[in-house]
Write an enzyme that holds these catalytic residues in place. Structure first.
Site, short mmCIF file in Angstrom:
data_model
loop_
_atom_site.label_atom_id
_atom_site.label_comp_id
_atom_site.label_asym_id
_atom_site.label_seq_id
_atom_site.Cartn_x
_atom_site.Cartn_y
_atom_site.Cartn_z
N GLY A 48 0.83 -1.19 0.00
CA GLY A 48 0.00 0.00 0.00
C GLY A 48 0.87 1.24 0.00
N TYR A 49 0.22 2.37 -0.21
CA TYR A 49 0.93 3.63 -0.35
C TYR A 49 0.51 4.63 0.72
CZ TYR A 49 2.74 1.74 -4.59
OH TYR A 49 3.41 0.93 -5.47
#
Length: 154
Positions: A28-29
């Protein structure tokens, strides 16, 4: 500063599936801006945080650090942009290079991309028969963009 020189290609056929052991990735970011990305990733039994600068051609700054697995899980589930990227990665040696083949899941199912890291943008390499069109300069294939515009919606 770390530097990443990476070229990205679409994959054709199924021959690559027997060439490497799949490892499940969940990523994820924390930031997915064009100028910088900050990624959290669990890859098998290892967790890392990676900071990447803006791409110039196939080159960009990259810094990666191991983090505790529990911290990575908490960041992925509670702080990262959603949805997460899930995929299987196979590392496949071909000639003097290692190809990383990502088979995406979820909203990106059906997308299979191969990446190769090089020492220079113009470095020569052997291209396996299962490697097809180059997509290095097509931002749709950046993992950070696949959370915003999944492959299934193209």
């Amino acid at each position: 500063m770390g530097v990443e020189i990476e070229r990205k290609f679409l994959v054709q056929g199924d021959a690559w599936k027997t060439l490497g052991e799949p490892v499940f990735f969940r990523q994820g970011y924390l930031s997915s801006q064009k100028e910088r990305t900050v990624r959290v990733r669990i890859e098998g039994d290892r967790a890392v945080i990676t900071i990447k600068g803006k791409s110039v051609g196939a080159t960009r700054g990259e810094w990666e650090y191991p983090i505790p697995m529990q911290d990575a899980a908490e960041l992925l589930d509670g702080l990262c942009e959603q949805p997460l990227i899930e995929k299987y990665r196979r590392k496949i040696t071909n000639g003097a290079h290692v190809w990383e083949v990502d088979e995406f899941l979820g909203a990106n199912a059906g997308l299979v991309v191969a990446e190769i890291e090089l020492g220079a943008e113009d470095e020569a390499f052997d291209q396996p028969e299962w490697v097809a069109d180059e997509v290095t300069d097509d931002a749709r294939y950046y993992n950070s963009n696949l959370i915003k515009q999944p492959f299934s919606g193209w």
